[in-house]
Design a protein around this motif. Structure first.
Motif, mmCIF file in Angstrom:
data_model
loop_
_atom_site.group_PDB
_atom_site.id
_atom_site.type_symbol
_atom_site.label_atom_id
_atom_site.label_comp_id
_atom_site.label_asym_id
_atom_site.label_seq_id
_atom_site.Cartn_x
_atom_site.Cartn_y
_atom_site.Cartn_z
ATOM 1 N N TRP A 281 143.120 25.937 1.691
ATOM 2 C CA TRP A 281 142.264 25.867 2.871
ATOM 3 C C TRP A 281 141.512 24.530 2.914
ATOM 4 O O TRP A 281 141.408 23.890 3.962
ATOM 5 N N LEU A 282 141.030 24.082 1.757
ATOM 6 C CA LEU A 282 140.338 22.790 1.688
ATOM 7 C C LEU A 282 141.273 21.635 2.021
ATOM 8 O O LEU A 282 140.865 20.646 2.636
ATOM 9 N N TYR A 283 142.529 21.776 1.628
ATOM 10 C CA TYR A 283 143.519 20.753 2.000
ATOM 11 C C TYR A 283 143.690 20.696 3.515
ATOM 12 O O TYR A 283 143.723 19.608 4.104
ATOM 13 N N LEU A 284 143.762 21.851 4.150
ATOM 14 C CA LEU A 284 143.891 21.894 5.609
ATOM 15 C C LEU A 284 142.671 21.296 6.302
ATOM 16 O O LEU A 284 142.775 20.758 7.406
ATOM 17 N N GLU A 285 141.527 21.375 5.617
ATOM 18 C CA GLU A 285 140.291 20.786 6.148
ATOM 19 C C GLU A 285 140.140 19.318 5.737
ATOM 20 O O GLU A 285 139.099 18.702 5.973
#
Length: 231
Positions: free
Chosen positions: A112-116
């Motif tokens: 999720w942090l990668y997507l952000e």
């Protein structure tokens, strides 16, 4: 905290850290001072992150290693002290193994942090981080590795060593992906999240707890004779 990130993402990581604390507390047989130490590290590192200590760029030497160092020093002292070893011998192998279940939500949140755009793709299961394997296989290994008559030593040793390698792999990628004079990877989308609350608790608390679970388990497996014959 990082401006613009979904509140649910932040709260989910707080919940994951609390889960790690709960699993650690249970594995330590409710040893209060061990859990208290975990909470103190959370508080102190969180305070440093809140005032921006770790997010300052261009500092030499980089401050990121200080996230891991206090917990690792305490861990090594515990593992190599006579008192620490005597405590480890009383711990439940199953409860130590269950700590690794926390790696499932950690890996999902890293994605999720990668997507952000807060960490590089290499740090996710979509890249070169296969640590989610450790979390997903934990229940299976516990079911297959333990019986009423003991445990399958070889199976548990191999699994712990393999998953320890996976842990070291992601930790090294995280270190060389942080914006610092020693950055080697992910220059277009570096590892930024772990320098801010609440994600700072990943290297400061969760990783040391998972590392402790591996090392304590391996110590028990190599020093205790309770395995099933022929395994």
């Amino acid at each position: 905290m990082i401006p613009g990130l979904p509140i649910l993402l932040n709260m989910s990581f707080v919940a994951t850290t609390v889960l790690a604390l709960f699993l650690f507390h249970r594995a330590m047989n409710g040893l209060k001072y061990a859990s208290f130490l975990f909470i103190c590290i959370m508080f102190v590192q969180g305070l440093f992150a809140a005032v921006g200590f770790y997010s300052v760029k261009g500092v030499t030497p980089p401050r990121f290693p200080l996230l891991l160092m206090p917990s690792l020093v305490i861990l090594l002292i515990f593992l190599f002290s006579k008192k620490g070893k005597s405590i480890i011998k009383t711990l439940s192998l199953k409860n130590l193994m269950w700590i690794h279940i926390v790696r499932i939500p950690v890996e999902l949140l890293l994605h999720w942090l990668y997507l952000e755009k807060q960490i590089p793709r290499a740090m996710t299961y979509d890249g070169f981080n296969y640590d989610i394997f450790s979390g997903l296989t934990t229940p299976l290994i516990i079911v297959l590795g333990f019986t009423k008559s003991g445990y399958r030593k070889n199976m548990l040793v191999i699994w712990n060593i393999l998953c320890l390698v996976l842990l070291v792999n992601i930790v090294m990628m995280a270190i060389v992906s942080v914006e610092s004079p020693f950055q080697q990877l992910a220059f277009t989308q570096p590892n930024k999240a772990v320098l801010y609350l609440p994600f700072i608790w990943l290297p400061a608390c969760i990783v040391p707890v998972v590392l402790f679970a591996h090392l304590a388990t391996l110590y028990r497996l190599f020093t205790q004779k309770n395995s099933i014959a022929g395994n």
